[in-house]
Design a protein around this motif. Structure first.
Motif, PDB file in Angstrom:
ATOM      1  N   VAL A  23      11.314   8.168   1.393  1.00 20.45           N
ATOM      2  CA  VAL A  23      10.286   7.136   1.365  1.00 20.45           C
ATOM      3  C   VAL A  23      10.448   6.342   2.649  1.00 20.45           C
ATOM      4  CG1 VAL A  23       9.317   5.134   0.167  1.00 20.45           C
ATOM      5  CG2 VAL A  23      10.357   6.999  -1.152  1.00 20.45           C
ATOM      6  N   ILE A  24       9.355   6.203   3.379  1.00 24.06           N
ATOM      7  CA  ILE A  24       9.426   5.562   4.697  1.00 24.06           C
ATOM      8  C   ILE A  24       8.410   4.433   4.814  1.00 24.06           C
ATOM      9  CG2 ILE A  24      10.224   7.665   5.810  1.00 24.06           C
ATOM     10  CD1 ILE A  24       7.358   7.968   6.982  1.00 24.06           C
ATOM     11  N   LEU A  25       8.679   3.572   5.766  1.00 23.91           N
ATOM     12  CA  LEU A  25       7.714   2.569   6.180  1.00 23.91           C
ATOM     13  C   LEU A  25       6.776   3.227   7.180  1.00 23.91           C
ATOM     14  CD1 LEU A  25       7.242  -0.526   5.757  1.00 23.91           C
ATOM     15  CD2 LEU A  25       8.540  -0.870   7.864  1.00 23.91           C
ATOM     16  N   VAL A  26       5.495   3.092   6.995  1.00 23.27           N
ATOM     17  CA  VAL A  26       4.525   3.780   7.849  1.00 23.27           C
ATOM     18  C   VAL A  26       4.386   3.071   9.195  1.00 23.27           C
ATOM     19  CG1 VAL A  26       2.084   4.409   8.091  1.00 23.27           C
ATOM     20  CG2 VAL A  26       3.267   4.742   5.903  1.00 23.27           C
ATOM     21  N   ASP A  27       4.480   3.869  10.257  1.00 24.61           N
ATOM     22  CA  ASP A  27       4.114   3.383  11.581  1.00 24.61           C
ATOM     23  C   ASP A  27       2.952   4.237  12.075  1.00 24.61           C
ATOM     24  OD1 ASP A  27       5.237   5.780  12.399  1.00 24.61           O
ATOM     25  OD2 ASP A  27       6.957   4.864  13.408  1.00 24.61           O
ATOM     26  N   ASP A  28       2.663   4.237  13.363  1.00 24.26           N
ATOM     27  CA  ASP A  28       1.487   4.978  13.837  1.00 24.26           C
ATOM     28  C   ASP A  28       1.835   6.371  14.322  1.00 24.26           C
ATOM     29  OD1 ASP A  28       2.781   4.107  16.078  1.00 24.26           O
ATOM     30  OD2 ASP A  28       1.060   3.090  16.978  1.00 24.26           O
ATOM     31  N   GLY A  29       2.984   6.903  13.898  1.00 26.67           N
ATOM     32  CA  GLY A  29       3.342   8.280  14.182  1.00 26.67           C
ATOM     33  C   GLY A  29       3.215   9.141  12.942  1.00 26.67           C
ATOM     34  N   ILE A  30       3.673  10.386  13.043  1.00 29.53           N
ATOM     35  CA  ILE A  30       3.625  11.322  11.917  1.00 29.53           C
ATOM     36  C   ILE A  30       4.990  11.333  11.236  1.00 29.53           C
ATOM     37  CG2 ILE A  30       3.269  13.722  11.218  1.00 29.53           C
ATOM     38  CD1 ILE A  30       1.423  14.039  13.646  1.00 29.53           C
ATOM     39  N   ILE A  88       0.863  -1.182   0.000  1.00 26.41           N
ATOM     40  CA  ILE A  88       0.000   0.000   0.000  1.00 26.41           C
ATOM     41  C   ILE A  88       0.901   1.235   0.000  1.00 26.41           C
ATOM     42  CG2 ILE A  88      -1.764   1.298   1.255  1.00 26.41           C
ATOM     43  CD1 ILE A  88      -2.551  -1.462   2.541  1.00 26.41           C
ATOM     44  N   VAL A  89       0.703   2.108  -0.976  1.00 20.30           N
ATOM     45  CA  VAL A  89       1.499   3.323  -1.098  1.00 20.30           C
ATOM     46  C   VAL A  89       0.629   4.522  -0.753  1.00 20.30           C
ATOM     47  CG1 VAL A  89       2.745   4.840  -2.688  1.00 20.30           C
ATOM     48  CG2 VAL A  89       3.011   2.351  -2.864  1.00 20.30           C
ATOM     49  N   LEU A  90       1.042   5.299   0.245  1.00 27.54           N
ATOM     50  CA  LEU A  90       0.380   6.562   0.547  1.00 27.54           C
ATOM     51  C   LEU A  90       1.051   7.628  -0.310  1.00 27.54           C
ATOM     52  CD1 LEU A  90       0.129   6.367   4.447  1.00 27.54           C
ATOM     53  CD2 LEU A  90      -1.259   5.222   2.700  1.00 27.54           C
ATOM     54  N   ARG A 109      -3.002  -3.483  11.077  1.00 28.21           N
ATOM     55  CA  ARG A 109      -3.654  -4.486  10.222  1.00 28.21           C
ATOM     56  C   ARG A 109      -2.814  -4.800   8.982  1.00 28.21           C
ATOM     57  NH1 ARG A 109      -9.869  -3.362   8.442  1.00 28.21           N
ATOM     58  NH2 ARG A 109     -10.219  -5.048   6.950  1.00 28.21           N
ATOM     59  N   PHE A 110      -2.139  -3.797   8.442  1.00 32.37           N
ATOM     60  CA  PHE A 110      -1.420  -3.994   7.179  1.00 32.37           C
ATOM     61  C   PHE A 110       0.100  -3.907   7.312  1.00 32.37           C
ATOM     62  CE2 PHE A 110      -5.647  -2.691   5.689  1.00 32.37           C
ATOM     63  CZ  PHE A 110      -5.904  -3.708   4.768  1.00 32.37           C
ATOM     64  N   THR A 111       0.609  -3.527   8.476  1.00 33.11           N
ATOM     65  CA  THR A 111       2.056  -3.419   8.627  1.00 33.11           C
ATOM     66  C   THR A 111       2.726  -4.769   8.352  1.00 33.11           C
ATOM     67  OG1 THR A 111       3.760  -2.509  10.077  1.00 33.11           O
ATOM     68  CG2 THR A 111       2.171  -3.944  11.105  1.00 33.11           C
ATOM     69  N   PRO A 112       3.897  -4.802   7.741  1.00 33.29           N
ATOM     70  CA  PRO A 112       4.737  -3.690   7.307  1.00 33.29           C
ATOM     71  C   PRO A 112       4.586  -3.373   5.818  1.00 33.29           C
ATOM     72  CG  PRO A 112       6.017  -5.688   7.235  1.00 33.29           C
ATOM     73  CD  PRO A 112       4.612  -6.098   7.600  1.00 33.29           C
ATOM     74  N   ARG A 113       3.374  -3.452   5.321  1.00 35.10           N
ATOM     75  CA  ARG A 113       3.159  -3.323   3.873  1.00 35.10           C
ATOM     76  C   ARG A 113       2.679  -1.939   3.454  1.00 35.10           C
ATOM     77  NH1 ARG A 113      -1.044  -6.686   2.175  1.00 35.10           N
ATOM     78  NH2 ARG A 113      -1.808  -7.015   4.285  1.00 35.10           N
ATOM     79  N   ILE A 114       2.859  -0.926   4.294  1.00 38.50           N
ATOM     80  CA  ILE A 114       2.439   0.436   3.947  1.00 38.50           C
ATOM     81  C   ILE A 114       3.673   1.328   3.886  1.00 38.50           C
ATOM     82  CG2 ILE A 114       0.849   2.311   4.451  1.00 38.50           C
ATOM     83  CD1 ILE A 114      -0.548   0.514   6.483  1.00 38.50           C
ATOM     84  N   ILE A 115       3.839   2.043   2.765  1.00 37.52           N
ATOM     85  CA  ILE A 115       4.941   2.993   2.640  1.00 37.52           C
ATOM     86  C   ILE A 115       4.382   4.371   2.292  1.00 37.52           C
ATOM     87  CG2 ILE A 115       6.559   1.171   1.977  1.00 37.52           C
ATOM     88  CD1 ILE A 115       6.450   2.252  -0.899  1.00 37.52           C
TER      89      ILE A 115
END
Length: 201
Positions: A136-143, A83-85, A99-105
């Motif tokens: 480009v980062i791996l999304v976690d629950d921070g900003i 999943i790409v934001l 739910r989707f980690t670590p598949r969100i960047i």
């Protein structure tokens, strides 16, 4: 073939660059769906390339968690590998990230951890720095706080305003995104290995 879902809020310039790359026969990933949190202009790129799209309007939900639940339901239909934001201007709720980690960047127009948040370009100019960048980062629950997957410096010119600086960052951001997706698809980059434990909610 890596399957990719892209989430947007606006014009979708990074989305278009990724769609163009994915249209090349030797690119090892394909965009299977584009989602948005509003009626975004960038959805036109999905239509042009024949890619299905969906909208989960932020304003129709009473909480970020409810919005995230519906977004997750829509993504589950397509079962994307990644999943790409891409300019999604909403912070995903921790439950959706988990739910989707670590598949969100995510892409960001600054050299993280410098200048996180919605105004990275403006903040870099206000700070008077000689250089900023793209990440480009791996999304976690921070900003914009997840592990960095790729980044590159971009000089700040004396003549720069927010528009001109952002215009010079965008091509770097697109190139990094296309390369990160390619490396994930080929197995050169393992997102699970880059992941840090999520902050407990």
């Amino acid at each position: 073939m890596l399957t990719v879902a892209v989430l947007i809020s606006g014009a979708g310039s990074n989305l278009r660059a990724l769609l163009e790359a994915a249209a090349e026969p030797d690119y090892p990933a394909r965009v299977v769906v584009v989602g948005a949190d509003r009626e975004a202009d960038g959805l036109a790129h999905a239509e042009e390339f024949g890619i299905p799209s969906f909208t989960v309007p932020w304003r129709e939900f009473t909480s970020r968690e409810e919005w995230g639940d519906e977004l997750g339901t829509q993504l589950d239909v397509w079962k994307p590998d990644l999943i790409v934001l891409s300019g999604l201007m909403r912070l995903l709720p921790p439950s959706l990230v988990a739910r989707f980690t670590p598949r969100i960047i995510n892409t960001h127009p600054a050299y993280l951890p410098e200048f996180p948040g919605a105004h990275g370009v403006r903040d870099a100019l206000a700070a008077g720095v000689a250089q900023t960048g793209a990440s480009v980062i791996l999304v976690d629950d921070g900003i914009d706080s997840g592990p960095v997957l790729a980044q590159e410096r971009v000089p700040v010119l004396d003549s720069d305003d927010e528009h001109t600086l952002h215009d010079r960052i965008k091509p770097v951001e697109r190139r990094l995104l296309i390369d990160v997706v390619r490396r994930v698809a080929t197995g050169e980059l393992e997102l699970a290995a880059a992941r840090r434990p999520l902050t407990p909610s």
